[in-house]
Each structure stands twice: as C-alpha cells, then as structure tokens.
Design an enzyme around this catalytic site. Structure first.
Site, PDB file in Angstrom:
ATOM      1  N   SER A 188       0.839  -1.195   0.000  1.00  0.00           N
ATOM      2  CA  SER A 188       0.000   0.000   0.000  1.00  0.00           C
ATOM      3  C   SER A 188       0.882   1.256   0.000  1.00  0.00           C
ATOM      4  CB  SER A 188      -0.956  -0.021   1.201  1.00  0.00           C
ATOM      5  OG  SER A 188      -1.955   0.961   1.051  1.00  0.00           O
ATOM      6  N   ASP A 255     -16.477 -16.738 -12.431  1.00  0.00           N
ATOM      7  CA  ASP A 255     -15.681 -17.692 -11.652  1.00  0.00           C
ATOM      8  C   ASP A 255     -15.141 -18.834 -12.511  1.00  0.00           C
ATOM      9  OD1 ASP A 255     -14.654 -19.478  -9.868  1.00  0.00           O
ATOM     10  OD2 ASP A 255     -16.446 -19.639  -8.616  1.00  0.00           O
ATOM     11  N   ASP A 258     -11.840 -19.402 -15.549  1.00  0.00           N
ATOM     12  CA  ASP A 258     -10.449 -19.842 -15.385  1.00  0.00           C
ATOM     13  C   ASP A 258     -10.340 -21.353 -15.275  1.00  0.00           C
ATOM     14  OD1 ASP A 258     -11.364 -20.390 -12.815  1.00  0.00           O
ATOM     15  OD2 ASP A 258     -10.608 -18.505 -12.016  1.00  0.00           O
ATOM     16  N   VAL A 260     -11.973 -23.371 -13.064  1.00  0.00           N
ATOM     17  CA  VAL A 260     -12.333 -23.945 -11.764  1.00  0.00           C
ATOM     18  C   VAL A 260     -13.366 -23.065 -11.061  1.00  0.00           C
ATOM     19  CG1 VAL A 260     -11.476 -24.743  -9.530  1.00  0.00           C
ATOM     20  CG2 VAL A 260      -9.985 -24.842 -11.516  1.00  0.00           C
ATOM     21  N   ASP A 262     -14.369 -21.959  -8.025  1.00  0.00           N
ATOM     22  CA  ASP A 262     -13.860 -21.971  -6.656  1.00  0.00           C
ATOM     23  C   ASP A 262     -14.095 -20.641  -5.936  1.00  0.00           C
ATOM     24  OD1 ASP A 262     -12.165 -20.448  -8.164  1.00  0.00           O
ATOM     25  OD2 ASP A 262     -10.327 -21.488  -7.614  1.00  0.00           O
ATOM     26  N   ASP A 344      -8.799  -6.306  -4.617  1.00  0.00           N
ATOM     27  CA  ASP A 344      -8.410  -5.153  -3.792  1.00  0.00           C
ATOM     28  C   ASP A 344      -9.529  -4.118  -3.813  1.00  0.00           C
ATOM     29  OD1 ASP A 344      -7.237  -2.757  -2.769  1.00  0.00           O
ATOM     30  OD2 ASP A 344      -5.251  -3.531  -3.256  1.00  0.00           O
ATOM     31  N   HIS A 380      -7.019  -5.900  -0.148  1.00  0.00           N
ATOM     32  CA  HIS A 380      -5.922  -4.939  -0.131  1.00  0.00           C
ATOM     33  C   HIS A 380      -4.816  -5.389   0.829  1.00  0.00           C
ATOM     34  CE1 HIS A 380      -3.843  -1.246  -0.743  1.00  0.00           C
ATOM     35  NE2 HIS A 380      -3.941  -0.883   0.510  1.00  0.00           N
TER      36      HIS A 380
HETATM   37 CA   LIG Z   1     -12.436 -19.562 -10.548  1.00  0.00          CA
END
Ligand SMILES: [Ca+2]
Length: 450
Positions: A188, A255, A258, A260, A262, A344, A380
């Site tokens: 940060s 979700d 990618d 998966v 998860d 973040d 963050h």
């Molecule tokens: Ca995923």
C-alpha cells in the site's frame, strides 16, 4: 533459512547514544540520537503474512533501538528514523519497513514487520517522513489552497533516502561494518515507497518488495472519489446490499472462466459482466430486513467502480511515483517483486498492471529484474477469500543473493465452503495460473503457469 552464516558470536556493541556518531547525510542536519536496549522481545503475532514468515527466533531476543531526529535547515521540518539492531545473530542485512494509509512509517501497525525482521536477524529501519500526525488534514495544507510542499516532498521521497542513509550509517557504527545487502518491504503506502525508491534512488536497495502500491496519484485520488462523485451527481445512494448482490453476480458469472468454480476470478481479462442486466431483480437485503429491487443507480455505481474514471489531477506530481523508467535500478542490479490482489477494494490492481506494461514497453526484458504477481480473490494487502503469497520476501532475497528467479509463487488461502484450504500458485504477469484439469484443485502441482 539463508545460507549465509550469521555472526553468532559478534561482540555486543554499546547501545548508548555516545557510541553512535551523528550520521552525515547531504542536506540533512542531525538534531539528536537516542539509544535504548530492549531485552526479551517477542513477535506479537503468529501468522503467515504479506511481509514474510514468522521467524523461528520469535521469543526472547534483544535489540538496540536507535532513534535519530533530523531536519532540512530552512524547511522547518523534523523527521525521525528508527533503527532496530539485533544485539546477537545480525545477518549482515538491512530491511526498510514501509508505512500504510497516509503514514510514512514508525507507527504501531508496522511494529510487527519490524519485530519480524529483527527476529530474523535483520537490522530494521522505519522513518516517519516528518509528518506530525496520521491524518493529512493536520499538515497537507499550510493555508486554504496552499500545499505544504516541504512536508509533501519529505513524505513522497526525501525521507526514504535520508532514513536509509541514516540507518546504514548507524548500522556501520554499531556493528563495525555496513550491511552487505539492503531490502525494502512494504504494501500500500509502503508499496508506493518501494516503487519510489526503485525510481528515484535506484542504488539504495538491492531488493524491493513493493506490493499493492498506492501510486499513480494523479489518477488514483480522482479514481477513489469517482463513485462518490457519481452518487453526488445523481443524488442517489444505493444500499450496500444492492452493490453486494451485483458483485456476487459478477463473481458467479466469471468464476468458471479460469477453469475452476472456486469463488476466485483468476482470469479477469476474460470477465465481462453487465450490471444493468440485473436492474429490477428483487434481492434479500439485511439493511432493510426485507426484499428490494436492484436500482438503476446501483448498476451505474457498480459500473463506475469497475470501469473507473478517466479523471486526472496536476496536483500530486511530486508523489505520483509512476515513472516507468527503471533502467538505473536494473543497471544497479536491483530486483523488484510486487503482488496485487485482484479483489483489492481500495486500490485497483489495474493501476499496477498498467505500470508494469509501461515498464515493459521500455524494457521488454523487464522480467529479468521485476516480477508482478496478480493474486485472485485477495483484498488490499491481504484479506477477502483469496490466497496469500507465501514467503514472497524470502523469494526476493533468494533472487538477489542466489540468482533464483521466482518463476511462480505458492499461495495459501482461507478454507473454501467445504473446509478445504485453498492452495494455488501465482504466476508472473502476463502469465496466468491454469488448472491442469486433473488432480486436487487445492494442490500446488495441479496448477501451472501459461
Ligand atoms: Ca475460478
């Protein structure tokens, strides 16, 4: 942990102000030095954290706490630099510890990384930037419309160079030799400070860990106020439950992209979600203890948060910290590592990605000395549901001292809904982590970088 032998039998030096001569730093006038020996210190927190691992030597260690005050004659400022010197087992290294929020350093939150560094044998340094308080309201303006430019420059850059040079001088006086390696650790505000050191003072540190950096102020500050500005202009203020519902829907939609399901969006580039498709949908809302429709205003705000603004300001040039020319740092042999959570909630990761791409345009071989790791689901500098990078600081040390390039990082997160701990790998941008399609999704070796 490190192959280098610590100086276990090093004579304990005199922890008194009289034994430490005033450091000589160009443009700085030393006001005072205090020194106090601290015995039976212990690490107050036992956890893996973004700054590194809890050291084995976490109990009953001793260090000499040296505080140096200095001023820039004519500026009317007073800066304090603190150096914690382990009285035994100094590992011949220095570690600078960054600040947070609008604080440069030397405040209660950064005591843990300071303790952690000293417990590992580092001489640790932190500097308060000359700031009289933790809120900018107390110092940023000398009068309405007139920025306190001396303190802004202290905070932005000058204190980092001064503090580092002061610490190196104190270390040499105390141990009789200068540190062999110097490292910076920050997230940060501390991440911004690390980037400033790489950009403006490229020879002071051998390795810099600068994560989720609060840089690019000219855009960042405007961007942070942008959603509020949109709400003010509309004179409509959606309920938090509406924005949460839109966020949940976006995660649900993206979700699986990618590979998966998860709860983690690892492929942000493939993710596009239109919040306006949910306007009018009724949702449970704890805020009103009932069900309400998602408003048009909520979709506009979500869109503003996700896409940001093109706003700009000339006001923060001194602290912008967005110079993509790292050639001097590279030439000095420096190494730089950064992670940024893709979830973040305070500083958008896109800022860091853009910066990395700007550096890459100037230096296609940037990966030789600078690696940036995007971290799915992480908030963050930590938090949220994402995995936290393991031992990124130790990987940096290995890179600097042994040439071991961090080709990927391991990361460990909180348990998923079934109670299974999420283990993932993180890949240096622009590579992405991909599930191999077989094996336990929570095992590191089920993933690889592409
Ligand atoms: Ca995923």
């Amino acid at each position: 942990m490190h192959s280098q032998t610590p100086i276990s039998a090093y004579p304990v030096r005199d922890c008194s102000p009289a034994a430490i001569p005033f450091p000589s730093v160009f443009g700085a006038e030393i006001i005072s030095i205090t020194a106090n020996r601290v015995d039976d210190a212990s690490i107050p927190i036992a956890a893996e954290n973004p700054f590194g691992r809890r050291p084995e030597n976490a109990e009953n260690f001793s260090y000499c706490n040296v505080t140096v005050s200095h001023t820039h004659p004519g500026w009317g400022d007073t800066l304090r630099t603190q150096v914690w010197l382990p009285t035994e087992n100094w590992n011949r290294r220095m570690q600078g510890i960054g600040g947070a929020g609008m604080v440069a350093g030397l405040f209660p939150w950064n005591e843990f990384p300071m303790y952690s560094a000293v417990g590992q044998g580092y001489a640790a340094m932190t500097v308060d930037g000359g700031l009289p308080s933790w809120t900018t309201e107390d110092w940023a303006l000398l009068s309405p419309g007139n920025v306190n430019k001396y303190l802004l420059e202290d905070f932005a850059s000058r204190s980092l160079a001064d503090g580092t040079l002061i610490a190196k001088s104190v270390i040499e006086s105390f141990y009789g030799e200068a540190p062999q390696y110097s490292y910076w650790a920050g997230c940060s505000q501390g991440g911004r400070q690390g980037m400033m050191l790489a950009q403006k003072y490229p020879t002071l540190y051998d390795g810099i860990h600068a994560s989720a950096p609060a840089f690019n102020w000219n855009h960042q500050i405007v961007g942070n106020f942008w959603p509020q500005q949109v709400m003010n202009e509309m004179e409509e203020y959606p309920r938090p439950c509406e924005l949460q519902a839109l966020t949940d829907a976006a995660i649900e939609a993206c979700d699986g992209l990618d590979g998966v399901k998860d709860g983690l969006i690892s492929d942000m580039d493939a993710c596009y979600f239109d919040p306006f498709t949910l306007v009018g949908k009724r949702i449970g809302c704890p805020d009103v203890r009932g069900r309400i429709p998602i408003s048009q205003a909520a979709a506009i705000i979500a869109d503003a948060v996700w896409t940001g603004s093109n706003g700009n300001s000339p006001e923060y040039g001194m602290i912008d910290t967005y110079d993509p020319d790292l050639s001097a740092f590279r030439k000095a042999g420096g190494k730089l590592v950064t992670f940024h959570g893709l979830a973040d909630e305070i500083l958008p990761f896109g800022n860091t990605r853009n910066y990395y791409e700007e550096v890459t345009k100037r230096d296609p071989d940037v990966a030789d000395f600078y690696r940036y790791f995007e971290t799915p689901g992480l908030g963050h500098c930590g938090g949220n549901i994402g995995p936290v990078p393991n031992g990124i600081f130790e990987r940096l040390v290995d890179w600097v001292e042994h040439g071991k390039t961090p080709e990927s990082l391991t990361a460990t997160g909180p348990p998923d809904k079934r109670g299974k701990v999420r283990n993932r790998i993180l890949c240096p941008y622009p590579q992405k982590a991909k599930y191999d399609g077989k094996g336990d999704v929570n095992a590191y070796d089920s993933w690889s970088c592409h």
